[in-house]
Enzyme design. Structure first.
Site, PDB file in Angstrom:
ATOM      1  N   PRO A 334       0.853  -1.195   0.000  1.00  9.44           N
ATOM      2  CA  PRO A 334       0.000   0.000   0.000  1.00  9.44           C
ATOM      3  C   PRO A 334       0.889   1.247   0.000  1.00  9.44           C
ATOM      4  O   PRO A 334       1.542   1.549   0.992  1.00  9.44           O
ATOM      5  CB  PRO A 334      -0.808  -0.111   1.298  1.00  9.44           C
ATOM      6  CG  PRO A 334      -0.278  -1.286   2.028  1.00  9.44           C
ATOM      7  CD  PRO A 334       0.852  -1.893   1.284  1.00  9.44           C
ATOM      8  N   ASP A 510       5.834   2.187   2.343  1.00 11.37           N
ATOM      9  CA  ASP A 510       4.880   1.095   2.571  1.00 11.37           C
ATOM     10  C   ASP A 510       4.073   1.455   3.816  1.00 11.37           C
ATOM     11  O   ASP A 510       4.608   1.459   4.934  1.00 11.37           O
ATOM     12  CB  ASP A 510       5.680  -0.202   2.773  1.00 11.37           C
ATOM     13  CG  ASP A 510       4.793  -1.428   2.947  1.00 11.37           C
ATOM     14  OD1 ASP A 510       3.607  -1.259   3.292  1.00 11.37           O
ATOM     15  OD2 ASP A 510       5.312  -2.542   2.753  1.00 11.37           O
ATOM     16  N   HIS A 511       2.819   1.740   3.615  1.00 11.64           N
ATOM     17  CA  HIS A 511       2.011   2.239   4.731  1.00 11.64           C
ATOM     18  C   HIS A 511       1.772   1.178   5.799  1.00 11.64           C
ATOM     19  O   HIS A 511       1.308   1.468   6.890  1.00 11.64           O
ATOM     20  CB  HIS A 511       0.675   2.775   4.203  1.00 11.64           C
ATOM     21  CG  HIS A 511       0.100   3.874   5.041  1.00 11.64           C
ATOM     22  ND1 HIS A 511       0.560   4.198   6.299  1.00 11.64           N
ATOM     23  CD2 HIS A 511      -0.918   4.746   4.792  1.00 11.64           C
ATOM     24  CE1 HIS A 511      -0.139   5.189   6.798  1.00 11.64           C
ATOM     25  NE2 HIS A 511      -1.042   5.561   5.896  1.00 11.64           N
ATOM     26  N   ARG A 512       2.104  -0.074   5.482  1.00  5.94           N
ATOM     27  CA  ARG A 512       1.968  -1.112   6.508  1.00  5.94           C
ATOM     28  C   ARG A 512       3.091  -1.002   7.524  1.00  5.94           C
ATOM     29  O   ARG A 512       2.953  -1.412   8.674  1.00  5.94           O
ATOM     30  CB  ARG A 512       2.021  -2.507   5.863  1.00  5.94           C
ATOM     31  CG  ARG A 512       0.887  -2.781   4.895  1.00  5.94           C
ATOM     32  CD  ARG A 512       1.121  -4.062   4.141  1.00  5.94           C
ATOM     33  NE  ARG A 512       2.413  -4.057   3.445  1.00  5.94           N
ATOM     34  CZ  ARG A 512       2.953  -5.103   2.842  1.00  5.94           C
ATOM     35  NH1 ARG A 512       2.309  -6.249   2.840  1.00  5.94           N
ATOM     36  NH2 ARG A 512       4.125  -5.014   2.237  1.00  5.94           N
TER      37      ARG A 512
END
Ligand code: CAO
Length: 538
Positions: A334, A510-512
């Site tokens: 994401p 990476d938004h995770r």
């Protein structure tokens, strides 16, 4: 006894192609089992075994073009039984009609249509009431189409037509009670029939005999559970049992018949089975129909030449690999991109002041080594950017080393050599390594080791132009810094607007693994470090 050569029967056209060979040498077949499937320009047809027996050799293969009378296969002779069985079975043209035809045998069917009787098969019980008559005289029907429906106290079952053709006479009506061998309809069957039916066959055409050890009831109806396991066993061990009409609709729908469960006698696949299979597939959840569960619709193939001249070139291997990697990252990670800019006015002054020194030592000092140094510092300060997520996304792996990849544009595609231990190297060393690795990349001389082990990537388009872009994270890394062209902009210094050289930064992450505030802090830290390079010394 010599083996019997089975020949291609009258197939109702000049020639046909073998599209399926259903048996192999050593197979034991029963009368009516499919031997091969032929396809002419008019129809698809099965050639059934004329009798029970063992296949000695198959003399045709898929793709062969055949005509009536061509050798099909060799069947082991069965102690003289061949001639006696010939009239009963819908045998192909006998090899040597003079050899042993029984007096009442009709060795070869005329090309014209013949009238055939259809009788009740083994239905497991006697005097079963007819609850529905599905055909009337004049109806044109396909093989396996239901003729009548019978209902016993155990099950409801259809009597399927064993042939394609036209119904000439219906011999039963609703309410009649039928037993095995009773006449159901008379049919006119086109010339594809290999032999004429005897007036009163000793065995009805649709009879499906249960195995000797099997109780009759279990063979009575395809829907009965007791027959189920037997069918499964047969299905697993025998070639696909389906008529031409069924094969045709399977081909039309692109259905692999080996995946379809046959509910007809002896696991024969019926039209309804194919229809039910298609219905079941269509009602499956979408995610189960695509690999990876991502539900990505396929791109359509477009013929661009419809609108003008085109030229098609194969992508280089490097571009193909890069394309896959980009897509994998784009689909798995994401992405969010944080934009910022950094005042590099002083840094640029310093860099220019070192030009002579750079020339003297044969180095090229661009803004890139400064970026590398600043990023290494920020990665140490904020280790979540120098990390990777586990594939299960249940752990984060912090890397205690600082290796930074640099995207290099080459004529063949993008390469990302990795500069190791950036935090431990000086500006000159980094500048020289950048030049050396970029040159190696463009000359296709990079070794695998020189492209591995990265923690973070810099993609600099500063020498090309642009104000910002959204780079794709080089997964499994968690962030990438895009650098665009530095530009002089008026900046308010508290009392006036002053010209400042501003460097655009685009940090995709990476938004995770990283949240927005962390990303904003990271680019702010970079800005602070680059605005006064002395900060890096602290
Ligand atoms: N702003 C303004 N000028 C810049 C700049 C920036 N951000 N970055 C570089 N420049 C200038 C350099 O200073 C140099 O000018 P001088 O010779 O006057 O100093 C000039 O642009 C050319 O630099 P360069 O490209 O030779 O060297 P570099 O260190 O900036 O970059 C490399 C090296 C390998 C990163 C670069 O050549 C390259 O291949 N970039 C493309 C990367 C890419 O394609 N990324 C996209 C990935 S996603 O598709």
């Amino acid at each position: 006894m010599t083996d019997e050569i089975i020949k291609v029967p009258d197939i109702g056209s000049d020639g046909a192609e073998v599209i399926e060979v259903c048996v192999g040498a050593g197979d034991q077949v029963e009368a009516e089992d499919s031997l091969i499937v032929l396809e002419s320009d008019k129809a698809t047809m099965e050639v059934p075994a004329p009798r029970n027996g063992r296949i000695v050799e198959v003399l045709l293969k898929v793709g062969d073009k055949v005509s009536e009378g061509d050798d099909l296969l060799k069947m082991a002779a069965e102690g003289g039984a061949v001639a006696a069985e010939a009239p009963e079975a819908p045998a192909p043209v006998a090899e040597t009609p003079a050899a042993a035809p029984a007096p009442e045998a009709v060795p070869a069917a005329p090309a014209a249509s013949v009238i055939k009787e259809v009788r009740v098969p083994d239905i497991g019980s006697d005097n079963v009431p007819v609850i529905e008559v599905s055909v009337k005289p004049g109806d044109e029907i396909s093989e396996e189409d239901p003729l009548v429906t019978l209902e016993s106290d155990k099950a409801t079952m259809e009597v399927p037509s064993p042939f394609s053709g036209v119904v000439t006479e219906v011999k039963v009506k609703e309410g009649d009670t039928l037993s095995q061998g009773d006449l159901v309809v008379m049919m006119e069957v086109a010339g594809a029939a290999p032999v004429a039916q005897p007036a009163v066959p000793s065995q009805a055409p649709v009879v499906e005999k249960p195995a000797a050890s099997q109780p009759a009831a279990s063979a009575a109806a395809p829907t009965q559970p007791a027959a189920e396991s037997n069918r499964e066993l047969e299905q697993a061990n025998k070639s696909i049992h389906a008529g031409p009409a069924v094969r045709k609709i399977a081909r039309e729908f692109g259905v692999d018949l080996s995946l379809v469960r046959g509910s007809g006698p002896r696991s024969r696949i019926l039209k309804e089975d194919v229809q039910n299979y298609v219905k079941a597939k269509l009602s499956e959840p979408k995610s189960a129909q695509v690999s990876g569960g991502l539900g990505i619709p396929q791109m359509p193939a477009v013929d661009f030449s419809k609108w003008g001249e085109v030229e098609e070139k194969e992508l280089t291997r490097l571009r193909q690999v890069a394309a896959k990697n980009f897509q994998r990252s784009w689909l798995n990670v994401p992405h969010v991109t944080q934009f910022d800019e950094s005042d590099i006015t002083e840094l640029e002054d310093f860099r220019k002041s070192q030009k002579a020194a750079a020339q003297a030592r044969g180095s090229k000092l661009t803004p890139l080594p400064f970026m590398l140094k600043a990023c290494a510092y920020a990665l140490k300060e904020m280790p979540q950017f120098c990390a990777s997520l586990s594939p299960e996304v249940d752990r984060i792996i912090y890397k205690k080393y600082v290796n930074i990849g640099v995207a290099v544009d080459t004529p063949d595609g993008l390469l990302v050599p990795v500069i190791k231990d950036v935090d431990k190297k000086g500006l000159w060393e980094l500048a020289d390594e950048c030049v050396a690795l970029a040159e190696k990349a463009r000359n296709k001389q990079l070794k695998p080791d020189e492209m591995q082990g990265g923690c973070f990537t810099i993609s600099s388009l500063g020498s090309v132009g642009g104000t910002a872009f959204t780079p794709i994270v080089n997964a499994p890394e968690v962030a990438i810094l895009g650098i665009s062209k530095a530009e002089i902009k008026p900046k308010w210094n508290g009392t006036e607007f002053a010209p400042r050289l501003m460097l655009p930064l685009s940090l995709s992450y990476d938004h995770r693994a990283i949240n927005g505030a962390e990303a904003a802090r990271f680019t702010a830290l970079l800005g602070q470090l680059l605005s006064d390079i002395r900060n890096i010394l602290l």
